[in-house]
Design an enzyme around this catalytic site. Structure first.
Site, short mmCIF file in Angstrom:
data_model
loop_
_atom_site.label_atom_id
_atom_site.label_comp_id
_atom_site.label_asym_id
_atom_site.label_seq_id
_atom_site.Cartn_x
_atom_site.Cartn_y
_atom_site.Cartn_z
N SER A 168 36.64 38.31 40.06
CA SER A 168 35.23 38.32 39.52
C SER A 168 34.63 37.24 39.92
CB SER A 168 35.32 38.77 38.24
OG SER A 168 33.88 39.45 37.71
N ASP A 253 34.12 50.23 40.61
CA ASP A 253 33.47 48.68 40.40
C ASP A 253 32.21 48.63 40.68
OD1 ASP A 253 33.00 46.02 39.95
OD2 ASP A 253 34.57 45.34 41.24
N HIS A 285 36.05 47.59 37.35
CA HIS A 285 36.26 45.89 37.61
C HIS A 285 37.34 45.48 36.66
CE1 HIS A 285 34.20 42.48 38.96
NE2 HIS A 285 34.21 41.90 37.60
#
Length: 312
Positions: A168, A253, A285
């Site tokens: 991320s 995601d 995600h």
């Protein structure tokens, strides 16, 4: 007269944080801190280094002068939550080190909104610069308190095989670190060779997070800032010094499209390297951190381990 805290909200950015008009910050996620430790089952040891800016992991040593690849890992959390010292990330790094047989250094950077971007980039770069000082040539440096050598790095790292990885926001920072390392003046020296980078569900922005990014990064040049959307900057992509890039995406995601755009842009940029993408179907995600024991998380881990052990 003492002013009392107010519950009036100035800025609200779920799932990350809320800022009240009196300046207080309320995070929606508070991590559980864990101390470094030795795992007697796996032989992995850990300790905090460089003024507690990172956690260092050493795999089981079977030979006195054994050398390992180095993994530099940068955690995610929207630049504003989580830590290298959290229970989840500490456990994940222990697992990577055990399975991949690498030395790992997990970077802990200061968080937004108290420390606006680019603080997280600069903090991460500082740790990487400190790490690079352990290359053999640095025996000739005059050491200070800031450049004290760490024996686990000095004695057990093969600096010709350095990998960077993160999930991320951490993947976003990883990309910027490689851009900085690719500068023509070779800021990390000749002996510190970044073999590859792994970007797991990278936070490269989109229209949904435009307001959030503008708040935590007021100096940015909009959503096409090279640190938020590197795919818009082919010249920087073409000059990356690493030889391999691995991009991980997840079907559900909300940041997936920018990951695909990054992958396509890197292939078209003229960069002289190999890029691969792995998409996990039916997952969201950073699912691998939320459910680390599920079958698909195991497959992601397997591909990571293979990547760190490939001859590059």
């Amino acid at each position: 007269m003492v002013s009392l805290p107010t519950d009036e909200i100035a800025h609200d950015f779920p799932p990350f944080f809320r800022v009240y008009k009196d300046g207080r910050v309320e995070r929606f996620h508070n991590y559980v801190y864990v101390h470094p430790s030795d795992n007697f089952n796996t032989g992995v040891r850990s300790k905090d280094v460089n003024n507690n800016s990172a956690r260092l992991y050493l795999p089981k040593i079977t030979e006195k002068e054994q050398k390992f690849p180095l993994l530099i890992y940068i955690h995610g959390g929207g630049f504003s939550i989580e830590s290298a010292f959290s229970s989840g990330h500490d456990k994940y790094l222990h697992s990577i080190v055990t399975k991949a047989n690498v030395v790992a250094i997990s970077i802990d950077y200061r968080l937004a909104p108290e420390h606006l971007l680019p603080t997280c980039y600069d903090d991460s770069w500082s740790v990487i610069r400190w790490t690079s000082l352990h290359v053999e040539m640095c025996d000739h440096l005059i050491l200070t308190e800031e450049t004290v050598m760490e024996p686990w790095l000095k004695d057990h790292v093969d600096f010709s095989r350095v990998f960077l990885a993160g999930e991320s926001a951490g993947a976003n920072i990883v990309h910027d670190m490689v851009v900085r390392a690719s500068a023509s003046e070779k800021p990390l020296g000749d002996g510190f060779k970044i073999a590859g980078i792994a970007l797991i569900h990278p936070f490269f922005g989109n229209d949904e997070v435009d307001e959030y990014c503008s708040f935590i990064f007021p100096e940015c040049e909009g959503l096409d800032d090279p640190r938020l959307n590197p795919a818009a900057h082919l010249r920087l992509l073409s000059s990356l010094i690493c030889r391999k890039v691995m991009v991980f995406t997840a079907e559900k995601d909300f940041l997936r499209e920018r990951s695909l755009t990054y992958y396509d842009a890197l292939k078209k940029s003229g960069w002289n390297g190999e890029v691969e993408i792995m998409e996990t179907q039916g997952e969201d995600h950073v699912f691998h951190l939320l459910e680390p024991n599920c079958e698909k998380a195991a497959l992601l881990m397997k591909r990571l381990v293979e990547f760190f052990n490939e001859k590059i």
